[in-house]
Design a protein around this motif. Structure first.
Motif, PDB file in Angstrom:
ATOM      1  N   SER A   1       0.833  -1.204   0.000  1.00 25.91           N
ATOM      2  CA  SER A   1       0.000   0.000   0.000  1.00 25.91           C
ATOM      3  C   SER A   1       0.868   1.256   0.000  1.00 25.91           C
ATOM      4  N   SER A   2       0.264   2.362  -0.439  1.00 29.56           N
ATOM      5  CA  SER A   2       1.042   3.591  -0.639  1.00 29.56           C
ATOM      6  C   SER A   2       1.187   4.435   0.620  1.00 29.56           C
ATOM      7  N   GLY A   3       0.433   4.109   1.679  1.00 24.31           N
ATOM      8  CA  GLY A   3       0.477   4.931   2.883  1.00 24.31           C
ATOM      9  C   GLY A   3       1.507   4.470   3.900  1.00 24.31           C
ATOM     10  N   GLY A   4       2.000   5.423   4.704  1.00 26.97           N
ATOM     11  CA  GLY A   4       2.950   5.090   5.765  1.00 26.97           C
ATOM     12  C   GLY A   4       4.382   5.281   5.336  1.00 26.97           C
TER      13      GLY A   4
ATOM     14  N   GLY B   1       2.857 -21.239   5.645  1.00 27.89           N
ATOM     15  CA  GLY B   1       4.002 -21.782   4.923  1.00 27.89           C
ATOM     16  C   GLY B   1       4.242 -21.151   3.569  1.00 27.89           C
ATOM     17  N   ALA B   2       3.321 -20.283   3.128  1.00 28.42           N
ATOM     18  CA  ALA B   2       3.473 -19.658   1.811  1.00 28.42           C
ATOM     19  C   ALA B   2       4.634 -18.669   1.810  1.00 28.42           C
ATOM     20  N   SER B   3       5.244 -18.519   0.647  1.00 24.48           N
ATOM     21  CA  SER B   3       6.288 -17.506   0.455  1.00 24.48           C
ATOM     22  C   SER B   3       5.665 -16.278  -0.198  1.00 24.48           C
ATOM     23  N   ILE B   4       5.908 -15.123   0.393  1.00 23.71           N
ATOM     24  CA  ILE B   4       5.449 -13.853  -0.170  1.00 23.71           C
ATOM     25  C   ILE B   4       6.684 -13.118  -0.678  1.00 23.71           C
ATOM     26  N   LEU B   5       6.712 -12.852  -1.976  1.00 29.09           N
ATOM     27  CA  LEU B   5       7.879 -12.236  -2.601  1.00 29.09           C
ATOM     28  C   LEU B   5       7.607 -10.757  -2.841  1.00 29.09           C
ATOM     29  N   ILE B   6       8.500  -9.917  -2.360  1.00 32.35           N
ATOM     30  CA  ILE B   6       8.355  -8.464  -2.449  1.00 32.35           C
ATOM     31  C   ILE B   6       9.359  -7.908  -3.461  1.00 32.35           C
ATOM     32  N   ASP B   7       8.912  -6.904  -4.236  1.00 33.84           N
ATOM     33  CA  ASP B   7       9.791  -6.174  -5.149  1.00 33.84           C
ATOM     34  C   ASP B   7      10.489  -7.119  -6.131  1.00 33.84           C
ATOM     35  N   ASP B   8       9.675  -7.809  -6.944  1.00 32.40           N
ATOM     36  CA  ASP B   8      10.190  -8.734  -7.962  1.00 32.40           C
ATOM     37  C   ASP B   8      11.090  -9.811  -7.369  1.00 32.40           C
TER      38      ASP B   8
ATOM     39  N   PRO C   1       8.452   3.056   4.655  1.00 32.71           N
ATOM     40  CA  PRO C   1       9.076   1.750   4.388  1.00 32.71           C
ATOM     41  C   PRO C   1       9.290   0.951   5.670  1.00 32.71           C
ATOM     42  N   VAL C   2       9.287  -0.368   5.502  1.00 32.52           N
ATOM     43  CA  VAL C   2       9.453  -1.279   6.639  1.00 32.52           C
ATOM     44  C   VAL C   2      10.805  -1.972   6.534  1.00 32.52           C
ATOM     45  N   GLU C   3      11.545  -1.941   7.632  1.00 31.09           N
ATOM     46  CA  GLU C   3      12.851  -2.602   7.678  1.00 31.09           C
ATOM     47  C   GLU C   3      12.642  -4.094   7.918  1.00 31.09           C
ATOM     48  N   ALA C   4      13.177  -4.914   7.012  1.00 29.13           N
ATOM     49  CA  ALA C   4      13.084  -6.371   7.156  1.00 29.13           C
ATOM     50  C   ALA C   4      14.393  -6.898   7.726  1.00 29.13           C
ATOM     51  N   THR C   5      14.287  -7.648   8.816  1.00 27.65           N
ATOM     52  CA  THR C   5      15.467  -8.205   9.473  1.00 27.65           C
ATOM     53  C   THR C   5      15.226  -9.682   9.753  1.00 27.65           C
ATOM     54  N   VAL C   6      16.186 -10.507   9.415  1.00 25.81           N
ATOM     55  CA  VAL C   6      16.059 -11.943   9.667  1.00 25.81           C
ATOM     56  C   VAL C   6      15.831 -12.185  11.157  1.00 25.81           C
TER      57      VAL C   6
ATOM     58  N   LEU D   1      15.005  -3.493   2.865  1.00 23.97           N
ATOM     59  CA  LEU D   1      14.016  -2.449   3.102  1.00 23.97           C
ATOM     60  C   LEU D   1      12.832  -2.665   2.166  1.00 23.97           C
ATOM     61  N   ILE D   2      11.632  -2.777   2.749  1.00 23.72           N
ATOM     62  CA  ILE D   2      10.416  -2.943   1.950  1.00 23.72           C
ATOM     63  C   ILE D   2       9.824  -1.555   1.714  1.00 23.72           C
ATOM     64  N   LYS D   3       9.915  -1.089   0.484  1.00 20.46           N
ATOM     65  CA  LYS D   3       9.432   0.248   0.151  1.00 20.46           C
ATOM     66  C   LYS D   3       7.955   0.216  -0.222  1.00 20.46           C
ATOM     67  N   LEU D   4       7.330   1.380  -0.151  1.00 17.95           N
ATOM     68  CA  LEU D   4       5.910   1.496  -0.494  1.00 17.95           C
ATOM     69  C   LEU D   4       5.698   1.250  -1.985  1.00 17.95           C
ATOM     70  N   ARG D   5       4.516   0.709  -2.309  1.00 17.52           N
ATOM     71  CA  ARG D   5       4.065   0.487  -3.693  1.00 17.52           C
ATOM     72  C   ARG D   5       4.879  -0.564  -4.447  1.00 17.52           C
ATOM     73  N   LYS D   6       5.697  -1.343  -3.759  1.00 22.78           N
ATOM     74  CA  LYS D   6       6.461  -2.390  -4.432  1.00 22.78           C
ATOM     75  C   LYS D   6       5.566  -3.603  -4.717  1.00 22.78           C
ATOM     76  N   SER D   7       5.944  -4.376  -5.736  1.00 22.71           N
ATOM     77  CA  SER D   7       5.137  -5.523  -6.158  1.00 22.71           C
ATOM     78  C   SER D   7       5.142  -6.626  -5.111  1.00 22.71           C
TER      79      SER D   7
END
Length: 476
Positions: free
Chosen positions: A72-75, A115-122, A77-82, A146-152
């Motif tokens: 979504s376009s609001g807010g 168990g599904a995989s969700i793939l972000i930004d191609d 970016p979210v930092e992704a950390t293992v 970093l998960i940016k806004l509006r990414k696939s």
């Protein structure tokens, strides 16, 4: 440099000057692609007008965004950390931030299994679903980023009931139809209804555009036969396809789709990262050269450049490289693909097309000249993948431009003639004037009834000088 394989070049409103467009066309581009993901409707209209002013023979392909899921376009970016969970929910109005991530599809979480995989930004980042609380998913990143806004957002093998055409796409299809573009390439086509939905919109707005189905997911692969029943052609969009299905399967799927399209006389485009390093570098890698060559050995109608021409540093060089690869590979292709065509509307026309290309191997004419009202006869001839140039004489400018996407066809516009003799006189005279023929050349001509079209009905084989001597040259 003469080539049979066509080149689709992507452009943007950042580079639309006459010299740039003319340079791409001179280098070998046959179809110019406009990506609506990076345009407004007004910018699309301006781009079409500019292209037409530069060269009204080149075809225009408009690429829609299609049904897709994005962050979504609001807010923020979210930092992704293992090792640190992210809580994900479907809400187009949600504000991402911290450990909260929202996507633009309501009810998204309810449809994604554990168990599904969700793939972000191609596919740059992968989240694995470990728990569900209503519509909220608990996911763990498999790498830092970093998960940016509006990414696939892609979820391989999980189907979603998305609308065939978004409201945004409807507006772009309206503008493209009113501007008379030749092709609309619709993204994420999953079934025949997706194609039919776009066709209905084009007809509603009085357009002439033919629909190219972009195959980018497993549903599209599974339904390819029904899609081919209704689409004008297909684009093998390997970027998203390589995310939605295991990447090692992409070459086999590409080969299968090429085979089905060629035997159906439907134009097929191979796309995505063909000369990707030429965005930044003046020379491609050897692997990229082999990738382009592989598509041409597979006898694709067209190969496509994306960022290489849209914003790359070496756009003309990329087109020139692709042209040289095509010209070299085509020298080594078989002179006649003898196979049975599918989805044939006119058996007589198809039989003449097959006979013409088969005979050309022995007769070795300089050209095959085709009289075509809708482009069908030219596509039938092209489906047999001969080495002899096909000169298609078209009575509509839109048909001439649409044939810019078909393998081996060089289209020309002419006014309808009232008899076979007048057609022959005019066609060979035009090609003589263009430097395509000489008086001593042998040509094969496929033509029709020069009235309400019933497809091609005759084949004539003659020397150019004899055609001209049969009557005083028609004054054009």
């Amino acid at each position: 440099m003469q080539k049979q394989t066509k080149i689709v070049g992507t452009i943007s409103n950042l580079r639309l000057d006459r010299d740039f467009l003319s340079g791409l066309i001179r280098a070998g581009v046959n179809v110019l692609r406009l990506n609506t993901a990076h345009q407004s409707p007004q910018e699309l209209a301006e781009a079409v007008d500019t292209i037409r002013a530069v060269d009204d023979r080149v075809a225009i392909l408009v690429d829609t965004k299609g049904p897709e899921i994005r962050v979504s376009s609001g807010g923020e970016p979210v930092e992704a950390t293992v090792g640190r969970p992210i809580h994900l929910k479907g809400d187009p109005e949600g504000l991402s931030g911290g450990d909260r991530l929202y996507v633009n599809l309501p009810g998204f979480g309810a449809r994604v299994p554990l168990g599904a995989s969700i793939l972000i930004d191609d596919g740059e980042l992968e989240l694995v679903v470990t728990a569900k609380d209503g519509e909220t998913l608990t996911c763990f990143p498999q790498s830092d980023g970093l998960i940016k806004l509006r990414k696939s957002v892609n979820i391989p093998s999980v189907p979603f009931d998305l609308p065939s055409v978004s409201e945004r796409d409807r507006e772009f299809i309206r503008v493209a139809s009113e501007k008379g573009v030749e092709f609309i390439a619709h993204s994420f086509v999953r079934c025949a209804e997706d194609v039919l939905a776009v066709r209905r919109l084009v007809e509603q707005h009085g357009g002439v555009a033919r629909v190219i189905a972009k195959i980018e997911n497993q549903e599209g692969v599974d339904h390819i036969d029904r899609i081919l029943d209704h689409a004008y052609g297909v684009m093998v969009a390997r970027g998203d396809l390589g995310i939605e299905i295991p990447e090692e399967r992409v070459p086999a799927v590409q080969r299968m789709i090429l085979q089905k399209c060629i035997e159906s006389s439907k134009p097929v485009i191979v796309a995505t990262q063909m000369l990707h390093t030429m965005i930044e570098n003046p020379r491609p890698t050897r692997a990229e050269i082999s990738d382009v060559a592989g598509a041409i050995y597979g006898e694709t109608d067209a190969v496509m450049l994306s960022g290489e021409t849209a914003y790359g540093k070496y756009p003309e060089e990329a087109v020139g490289t692709m042209t040289r690869i095509a010209s070299e590979v085509e020298r080594h292709l078989r002179p006649f693909r003898d196979h049975k065509l599918q989805r044939v509307d006119y058996v007589v026309t198809e039989t003449l097309a097959r006979s013409t290309v088969g005979a050309s191997v022995h007769i070795k004419p300089r050209a095959i000249i085709v009289d075509t009202l809708t482009g069908r006869t030219a596509r039938y001839v092209a489906a047999y993948r001969g080495r002899v140039p096909i000169f298609a004489m078209c009575y509509r400018r839109s048909v001439a431009r649409q044939l810019q996407l078909t393998y081996g066809v060089q289209p020309y516009f002419m006014e309808m003639r009232s008899s076979r003799e007048e057609f022959l006189q005019y066609a060979v005279s035009l090609l003589l004037d263009e430097g395509q023929l000489q008086h001593r050349d042998m040509v094969m001509v496929i033509g029709g009834s020069f009235g309400p079209s019933e497809g091609a009905t005759f084949l004539e084989i003659s020397q150019v000088s004899k055609i001209l001597s049969s009557r005083v040259r028609h004054e054009r």
